[in-house]
Scaffold this motif. Structure first.
Motif, PDB file in Angstrom:
ATOM      1  N   UNK A   1       0.794  -1.239   0.049  1.00  0.00           N
ATOM      2  CA  UNK A   1       0.067  -0.168  -0.091  1.00  0.00           C
ATOM      3  C   UNK A   1       0.801   1.138  -0.046  1.00  0.00           C
ATOM      4  N   UNK A   2       2.139   1.184   0.315  1.00  0.00           N
ATOM      5  CA  UNK A   2       2.905   2.172   0.515  1.00  0.00           C
ATOM      6  C   UNK A   2       3.342   2.880  -0.872  1.00  0.00           C
ATOM      7  N   UNK A   3       3.217   1.922  -2.053  1.00  0.00           N
ATOM      8  CA  UNK A   3       3.530   2.398  -3.241  1.00  0.00           C
ATOM      9  C   UNK A   3       2.270   3.043  -3.858  1.00  0.00           C
ATOM     10  N   UNK A   4       1.234   2.744  -3.460  1.00  0.00           N
ATOM     11  CA  UNK A   4      -0.077   3.475  -3.813  1.00  0.00           C
ATOM     12  C   UNK A   4      -0.139   4.834  -3.275  1.00  0.00           C
ATOM     13  N   UNK A   5       0.188   4.910  -2.074  1.00  0.00           N
ATOM     14  CA  UNK A   5       0.031   5.943  -1.011  1.00  0.00           C
ATOM     15  C   UNK A   5       1.228   7.170  -1.565  1.00  0.00           C
ATOM     16  N   UNK A   6       2.293   6.682  -1.719  1.00  0.00           N
ATOM     17  CA  UNK A   6       3.424   7.338  -2.085  1.00  0.00           C
ATOM     18  C   UNK A   6       2.973   8.043  -3.735  1.00  0.00           C
ATOM     19  N   UNK A   7       2.829   7.188  -4.414  1.00  0.00           N
ATOM     20  CA  UNK A   7       2.321   7.752  -5.825  1.00  0.00           C
ATOM     21  C   UNK A   7       0.995   8.749  -5.911  1.00  0.00           C
ATOM     22  N   UNK A   8       0.336   8.285  -4.803  1.00  0.00           N
ATOM     23  CA  UNK A   8      -0.910   9.520  -5.038  1.00  0.00           C
ATOM     24  C   UNK A   8      -0.639  10.742  -4.431  1.00  0.00           C
ATOM     25  N   UNK A   9       0.341  10.689  -3.307  1.00  0.00           N
ATOM     26  CA  UNK A   9       0.614  11.969  -2.761  1.00  0.00           C
ATOM     27  C   UNK A   9       1.645  12.862  -3.685  1.00  0.00           C
ATOM     28  N   UNK A  10       2.659  12.000  -4.123  1.00  0.00           N
ATOM     29  CA  UNK A  10       3.675  12.631  -5.009  1.00  0.00           C
ATOM     30  C   UNK A  10       2.958  13.374  -6.229  1.00  0.00           C
ATOM     31  N   UNK A  11       1.759  12.891  -6.712  1.00  0.00           N
ATOM     32  CA  UNK A  11       1.161  13.192  -8.148  1.00  0.00           C
ATOM     33  C   UNK A  11       0.526  14.949  -7.964  1.00  0.00           C
ATOM     34  N   UNK A  12       0.563  15.097  -6.561  1.00  0.00           N
ATOM     35  CA  UNK A  12       0.042  16.835  -6.332  1.00  0.00           C
ATOM     36  C   UNK A  12      -1.403  16.745  -7.168  1.00  0.00           C
ATOM     37  N   UNK A  13      -2.069  15.975  -6.933  1.00  0.00           N
ATOM     38  CA  UNK A  13      -3.485  15.743  -7.630  1.00  0.00           C
ATOM     39  C   UNK A  13      -4.636  15.436  -6.621  1.00  0.00           C
ATOM     40  N   UNK A  14      -5.611  16.158  -6.428  1.00  0.00           N
ATOM     41  CA  UNK A  14      -6.695  16.009  -5.472  1.00  0.00           C
ATOM     42  C   UNK A  14      -7.205  14.515  -5.594  1.00  0.00           C
ATOM     43  N   UNK A  15      -7.303  14.237  -6.961  1.00  0.00           N
ATOM     44  CA  UNK A  15      -8.257  12.992  -7.142  1.00  0.00           C
ATOM     45  C   UNK A  15      -7.036  11.719  -6.761  1.00  0.00           C
ATOM     46  N   UNK A  16      -5.866  11.815  -7.085  1.00  0.00           N
ATOM     47  CA  UNK A  16      -4.666  10.870  -6.822  1.00  0.00           C
ATOM     48  C   UNK A  16      -4.655  10.871  -5.218  1.00  0.00           C
ATOM     49  N   UNK A  17      -4.749  11.876  -4.621  1.00  0.00           N
ATOM     50  CA  UNK A  17      -4.427  11.636  -2.910  1.00  0.00           C
ATOM     51  C   UNK A  17      -5.845  11.096  -2.540  1.00  0.00           C
ATOM     52  N   UNK A  18      -7.015  11.436  -2.925  1.00  0.00           N
ATOM     53  CA  UNK A  18      -8.175  10.626  -2.445  1.00  0.00           C
ATOM     54  C   UNK A  18      -8.126   9.090  -2.707  1.00  0.00           C
TER      55      UNK A  18
END
Length: 356
Positions: free
Chosen positions: A134-151
């Motif tokens: 899940x860290x791969x998913x979390x890091x990718x979503x946060x690093x994208x700097x996109x609200x949809x990715x972070x959600x």
């Protein structure tokens, strides 16, 4: 001694290479199989242009992924943006290290174990790898700097944490019966299919535990009806919205490799792994090596069935709402898993009392 060590290490490197290649091929052709299964359920043809019956479609898709433009958003964290999908594919690939793929094979004086490593905490290793994924998913979503990715990343993290609890509790009941955390020993306890007057496969001893495990496996691999982290109707593409080229390919491959490893783990824990009916007869009739190879084929047959089941459910059951997903995990699966532990303890005590 040095030659023996070199030979042992060489065997392991060869086995790791074979398993890695098989994982990639299975993931690659799972994309093709998924589209064909979807086409079957929807009464259409599916991919049929690249090669006979579309069999080369995965190669065409892979070439397209490699040739796509590499895009890194300006306001993203470039380093973590690359680390996210890399970590996702890494954790997906290392999960198969403790799975016993078959019995020993003897070639001349060389005895080969069809398992990369048999550690006495193999089940804990699997859970540790799943937790890291899940860290791969979390890091990718946060690093994208996109609200949809972070959600999508937040959804994935909360979903994985919630369903890991129920999955762990379902395994505790199984460990109460087997008394070991080694996947090799758990497989050997399920030798054959019928032993000492009862079914030896753990599915017949823990049907509720298996049901809980497979539901949690759907959630852990982010498969429908639990694919809320990448829910396109709400989050565009979820945690990988900003990804393109092979970084996106890594996330997609990681999902299918996780599906492959989950199917192998379920087959090993509950359906005997490489064991099959009349395996002792096959060994005495055709030799130990042939019987072992049949066992490998049987295990892959079970894995293919579960992969098909993953796909079948995807194209049959609609996606849950997020509140329904969390309610299922916390209010239904966890209480059922705790009840299963209690029932297993009571049943084991009664059977032990009467000498079974």
């Amino acid at each position: 001694m040095e030659l023996a060590v070199i030979g042992f290490v060489g065997q392991k490197f060869i086995l790791v290479g074979i398993i890695f290649a098989i994982s990639l091929v299975v993931a690659m052709y799972s994309t093709y199989a998924e589209r064909k299964v979807a086409a079957f359920f929807q009464d259409r043809v599916g991919p049929n242009r690249a090669g006979p019956f579309g069999i080369l479609q995965p190669l065409a898709d892979g070439a397209k992924m490699f040739m796509k433009e590499e895009i890194i958003p300006t306001r993203s964290n470039p380093f973590l943006f690359i680390v996210g999908p890399s970590l996702a594919i890494l954790t997906a690939c290392i999960g198969s290290a403790v799975i016993p793929w078959g019995q020993q094979i003897t070639i001349g004086s060389v005895v080969m174990d069809l398992q990369v490593t048999d550690i006495n905490v193999g089940v804990l290793y699997i859970f540790g790898v799943v937790s890291l994924g899940v860290y791969g998913v979390m890091i990718g979503g946060w690093a994208s700097n996109n609200k949809y990715s972070l959600l999508g990343a937040i959804r994935a993290a909360s979903q994985n944490i919630s369903y890991e609890i129920a999955m762990g509790l379902s395994i505790i009941a199984l460990l109460m019966i087997t008394g070991t955390l080694s996947l090799k020993e758990i497989t050997e306890q399920q030798h054959g299919f019928w032993k000492d007057g009862y079914f030896s496969w753990n599915f017949f001893k823990q049907p509720l535990g298996f049901l809980l495990f497979i539901v949690c496996a759907f959630a852990e691999t982010n498969r429908t009806p639990f694919d809320l982290p990448e829910c396109e109707t709400e989050l565009v593409g979820g945690y990988h919205t900003e990804y393109s080229s092979m970084k996106l390919g890594f996330y997609l491959f990681a999902e299918y490799i996780n599906m492959f490893v989950s199917s192998a783990v379920m087959s090993t824990l509950y359906f005997g792994g490489y064991n099959y009916p009349f395996m002792d007869l096959a060994s005495s009739s055709f030799g130990a090596n042939i019987a072992a190879l049949i066992g490998v084929a049987v295990l892959f047959g079970k894995i293919i069935f579960f992969i098909f089941f993953f796909m079948w459910v995807r194209w049959t059951i609609p996606r849950f709402r997020y509140d329904q997903l969390m309610d299922l995990g916390w209010k239904i699966l966890i209480p059922l898993a705790i009840a299963n532990i209690v029932l297993t303890g009571i049943g084991s005590t009664i059977l032990t009392h009467f000498g079974y």
